[in-house]
Design a protein around this motif. Structure first.
Motif, mmCIF file in Angstrom:
data_model
loop_
_atom_site.group_PDB
_atom_site.id
_atom_site.type_symbol
_atom_site.label_atom_id
_atom_site.label_comp_id
_atom_site.label_asym_id
_atom_site.label_seq_id
_atom_site.Cartn_x
_atom_site.Cartn_y
_atom_site.Cartn_z
ATOM 1 N N GLU A 187 68.638 50.642 35.086
ATOM 2 C CA GLU A 187 67.286 50.067 35.181
ATOM 3 C C GLU A 187 66.625 49.906 33.812
ATOM 4 N N ILE A 188 67.422 49.497 32.838
ATOM 5 C CA ILE A 188 66.850 49.140 31.538
ATOM 6 C C ILE A 188 67.079 47.646 31.340
ATOM 7 N N TYR A 189 65.969 46.936 31.188
ATOM 8 C CA TYR A 189 66.006 45.468 31.077
ATOM 9 C C TYR A 189 65.669 45.087 29.641
ATOM 10 N N GLY A 190 66.479 44.211 29.074
ATOM 11 C CA GLY A 190 66.344 43.876 27.655
ATOM 12 C C GLY A 190 64.995 43.306 27.290
ATOM 13 N N ILE A 191 64.370 42.611 28.243
ATOM 14 C CA ILE A 191 63.077 41.984 27.928
ATOM 15 C C ILE A 191 62.194 41.907 29.164
ATOM 16 N N CYS A 192 60.912 42.189 28.952
ATOM 17 C CA CYS A 192 59.904 42.048 30.005
ATOM 18 C C CYS A 192 58.857 41.046 29.512
ATOM 19 N N LEU A 193 58.624 40.009 30.308
ATOM 20 C CA LEU A 193 57.646 38.971 29.964
ATOM 21 C C LEU A 193 56.803 38.656 31.192
ATOM 22 N N ARG A 194 55.646 38.075 30.974
ATOM 23 C CA ARG A 194 54.753 37.744 32.075
ATOM 24 C C ARG A 194 55.354 36.666 32.985
ATOM 25 N N GLY A 195 55.265 36.904 34.300
ATOM 26 C CA GLY A 195 55.699 35.907 35.277
ATOM 27 C C GLY A 195 54.622 35.587 36.285
ATOM 28 N N LYS A 196 53.603 36.443 36.377
ATOM 29 C CA LYS A 196 52.519 36.261 37.354
ATOM 30 C C LYS A 196 51.733 34.987 37.035
ATOM 31 N N ALA A 197 51.495 34.163 38.055
ATOM 32 C CA ALA A 197 50.821 32.878 37.839
ATOM 33 C C ALA A 197 49.364 33.076 37.440
ATOM 34 N N GLY A 198 48.914 32.264 36.507
ATOM 35 C CA GLY A 198 47.512 32.278 36.085
ATOM 36 C C GLY A 198 47.403 31.670 34.706
ATOM 37 N N TRP A 199 46.321 30.947 34.439
ATOM 38 C CA TRP A 199 46.203 30.322 33.111
ATOM 39 C C TRP A 199 46.134 31.386 32.019
ATOM 40 N N GLY A 200 45.612 32.554 32.362
ATOM 41 C CA GLY A 200 45.546 33.635 31.380
ATOM 42 C C GLY A 200 46.649 34.660 31.560
ATOM 43 N N VAL A 242 23.709 51.794 34.039
ATOM 44 C CA VAL A 242 24.775 50.798 34.026
ATOM 45 C C VAL A 242 25.604 50.932 35.295
ATOM 46 N N GLU A 243 25.727 49.828 36.018
ATOM 47 C CA GLU A 243 26.617 49.781 37.175
ATOM 48 C C GLU A 243 27.795 48.886 36.828
ATOM 49 N N TRP A 244 28.998 49.293 37.244
ATOM 50 C CA TRP A 244 30.223 48.591 36.865
ATOM 51 C C TRP A 244 30.846 47.874 38.044
ATOM 52 N N VAL A 245 31.331 46.674 37.785
ATOM 53 C CA VAL A 245 32.195 45.969 38.735
ATOM 54 C C VAL A 245 33.496 45.710 37.969
ATOM 55 N N THR A 246 34.562 46.429 38.339
ATOM 56 C CA THR A 246 35.832 46.381 37.607
ATOM 57 C C THR A 246 36.869 45.636 38.437
ATOM 58 N N LEU A 247 37.433 44.559 37.873
ATOM 59 C CA LEU A 247 38.276 43.647 38.649
ATOM 60 C C LEU A 247 39.573 43.313 37.915
ATOM 61 N N GLU A 248 40.595 42.956 38.679
ATOM 62 C CA GLU A 248 41.842 42.434 38.111
ATOM 63 C C GLU A 248 41.544 41.118 37.394
ATOM 64 N N GLU A 249 42.312 40.834 36.352
ATOM 65 C CA GLU A 249 41.987 39.739 35.416
ATOM 66 C C GLU A 249 41.719 38.402 36.112
ATOM 67 N N ASN A 250 42.634 37.950 36.964
ATOM 68 C CA ASN A 250 42.442 36.653 37.621
ATOM 69 C C ASN A 250 41.194 36.641 38.502
ATOM 70 N N VAL A 251 40.927 37.773 39.183
ATOM 71 C CA VAL A 251 39.758 37.873 40.077
ATOM 72 C C VAL A 251 38.467 37.890 39.263
ATOM 73 N N LEU A 252 38.487 38.643 38.155
ATOM 74 C CA LEU A 252 37.313 38.687 37.277
ATOM 75 C C LEU A 252 36.932 37.285 36.825
ATOM 76 N N ARG A 253 37.933 36.521 36.376
ATOM 77 C CA ARG A 253 37.648 35.174 35.864
ATOM 78 C C ARG A 253 36.982 34.321 36.944
ATOM 79 N N GLN A 254 37.523 34.407 38.145
ATOM 80 C CA GLN A 254 36.989 33.613 39.257
ATOM 81 C C GLN A 254 35.540 34.007 39.569
#
Length: 426
Positions: free
Chosen positions: A168-181, A47-59
């Motif tokens: 440095e304590i923030y009440g909420i962390c949510l996704r901001g990075k652009a991408g459909w996923g 088994v050979e692996w190609v491990t990618l960041e989510e947006n790159v993997l999708r592309q």
């Protein structure tokens, strides 16, 4: 990672090599660390692996499967791609996996999302919904208690109470990075609970609706007042890191993150994490999604049998048992099998029940308050969505970064979506 077991060296010349494309998250990395077990059982498969960041993997996998490029024999793909690609004949049916693999054990919601006309086109490695993960110690210090089924008003009140920017304590962390996923998975699921839709029943885009304005304004208020700096570049992995460092009071994201935030080896707040259902607004829909990262085999691979052997191994009950033995029950891939949730050892895991309830709460066939012509909870199950969703995600990410107003972002989203859908002939 892909080396043969010692006992197989004599037959190395005849060993078959398969290339697996996967996403760079904890469960997939963990699997790569267990390849000695696979090699011992199947010495004739490398088994050979190609491990990618989510947006790159999708592309990469989308380009490869559409062009029949043959770069990969196994692809890590999601609940969005599987039904579309399966219907197009791009994936190998997995209906002939061995009987002991036990397809009937797969949770119905997860299996349904990977099946087209009775053919299973991918095997779920893990399934997820989304939920609230929060710091119990910070809630207690604020004199508050998180409801098991919070509203967005509850979330805003808790975020305000837990925020301590000087430390440095923030009440909420949510996704901001652009991408459909990335950000759009979160925002689309969130919008469902506000009564918003991507399209009405005639496929007319709905970003000019009050429900979408309420969604994005609420999100912006939370992130601007109580979120971490630079949030427009934060996706799943970045927020996971922030939460593990103790910098997030709350994080609303994938249920699969629960094992990572409660792992004392990685998380400085492991013993202080509580869980709640994703928030709602009393309209009958929660802001939680439904997803499985699954292993699919592209049609035309020249190593189909070896690929099926690997897929069956990686998604089996035995693999779950292997991870439990090596890493403990809290770290097994969650959300795919009924038998896991019937297992008495797994029932002791603090987030097991909340994960299952969240998965069962999501309904891809009726994802919104008002009727829609599409299926999918945090995505729209049409081929055009990946492109449209990513462009729209860039608009909302730009608004979060302070580069444009919410009104402008919504206007641009409406125009982009209208143009793309007209061009596609809807």
């Amino acid at each position: 990672m892909g080396a043969c077991a010692i006992g197989a060296l004599a037959t190395a010349a005849s060993a078959e090599t398969i290339t697996v494309a996967t996403v760079n998250n904890g469960d997939m990395i963990r699997m790569q660390g267990l390849m000695d077990e696979f090699n011992a059982e199947y010495p004739d498969i490398e088994v050979e692996w190609v491990t990618l960041e989510e947006n790159v993997l999708r592309q990469r996998v989308t380009q490869d499967v559409a062009a029949k490029g043959g770069q990969f024999d196994v692809m890590t793909i999601g609940t969005y791609e599987v039904p579309i690609w399966g219907a197009q004949g791009w994936l190998v049916s997995l209906n002939d996996l061995p009987a002991e693999w036990d397809a009937d054990d797969i949770l119905p919601a997860i299996r349904g999302g990977l099946t087209v006309d009775g053919e299973l086109y991918a095997a779920p490695f893990y399934g997820e919904s989304s939920m609230v993960m929060y710091r119990k110690d910070l809630m207690e210090a604020a004199g508050m208690e998180m409801p098991e089924a919070p509203t967005w008003d509850d979330i805003a009140a808790a975020a305000e109470a837990m925020t301590d920017k000087d430390n440095e304590i923030y009440g909420i962390c949510l996704r901001g990075k652009a991408g459909w996923g990335e950000n759009m998975a979160f925002l689309t699921a969130m919008s469902n609970s506000f009564g918003a839709r991507w399209f009405d029943e005639n496929w007319t885009p709905q970003f000019d609706s009050e429900a979408w304005a309420n969604t994005i304004n609420t999100y912006m208020d939370l992130m601007t007042n109580y979120g971490p700096p630079g949030a427009s570049t934060n996706g799943f992995n970045e927020n996971l890191s922030l939460f593990q460092q103790g910098k997030c009071g709350m994080w609303i994201d994938a249920t699969v993150a629960a094992s990572f935030v409660t792992n004392p080896n990685d998380s400085s707040v492991a013993d202080q994490v509580g869980f709640a259902l994703a928030p709602d607004n009393g309209l009958g829909k929660r802001g939680n999604w439904l997803w499985a990262w699954s292993l699919g085999i592209p049609a035309g691979t020249d190593a189909e049998d070896a690929a099926k052997t690997f897929v069956a191994w990686a998604t089996s009950k035995e693999y779950t048992q292997l991870v439990a033995e090596k890493e403990g029950w809290a770290n097994v891939p969650p959300g795919t099998r009924t038998s896991l949730y019937e297992n008495e050892e797994y029932q002791k895991v603090p987030f097991a029940e909340m994960t299952l309830n969240s998965i069962n709460e999501a309904d891809p066939n009726q994802p919104t308050v008002d009727p829609v012509p599409y299926t999918g909870v945090q995505f729209v199950a049409i081929p055009e969505f990946a492109g449209i969703g990513t462009q729209v995600g860039q608009e909302f990410s730009a608004a979060l970064a302070g580069q444009q107003s919410v009104e402008q972002a919504l206007e641009n989203a409406q125009a982009i979506t209208t143009d793309e859908m007209e061009a596609a002939g809807y």
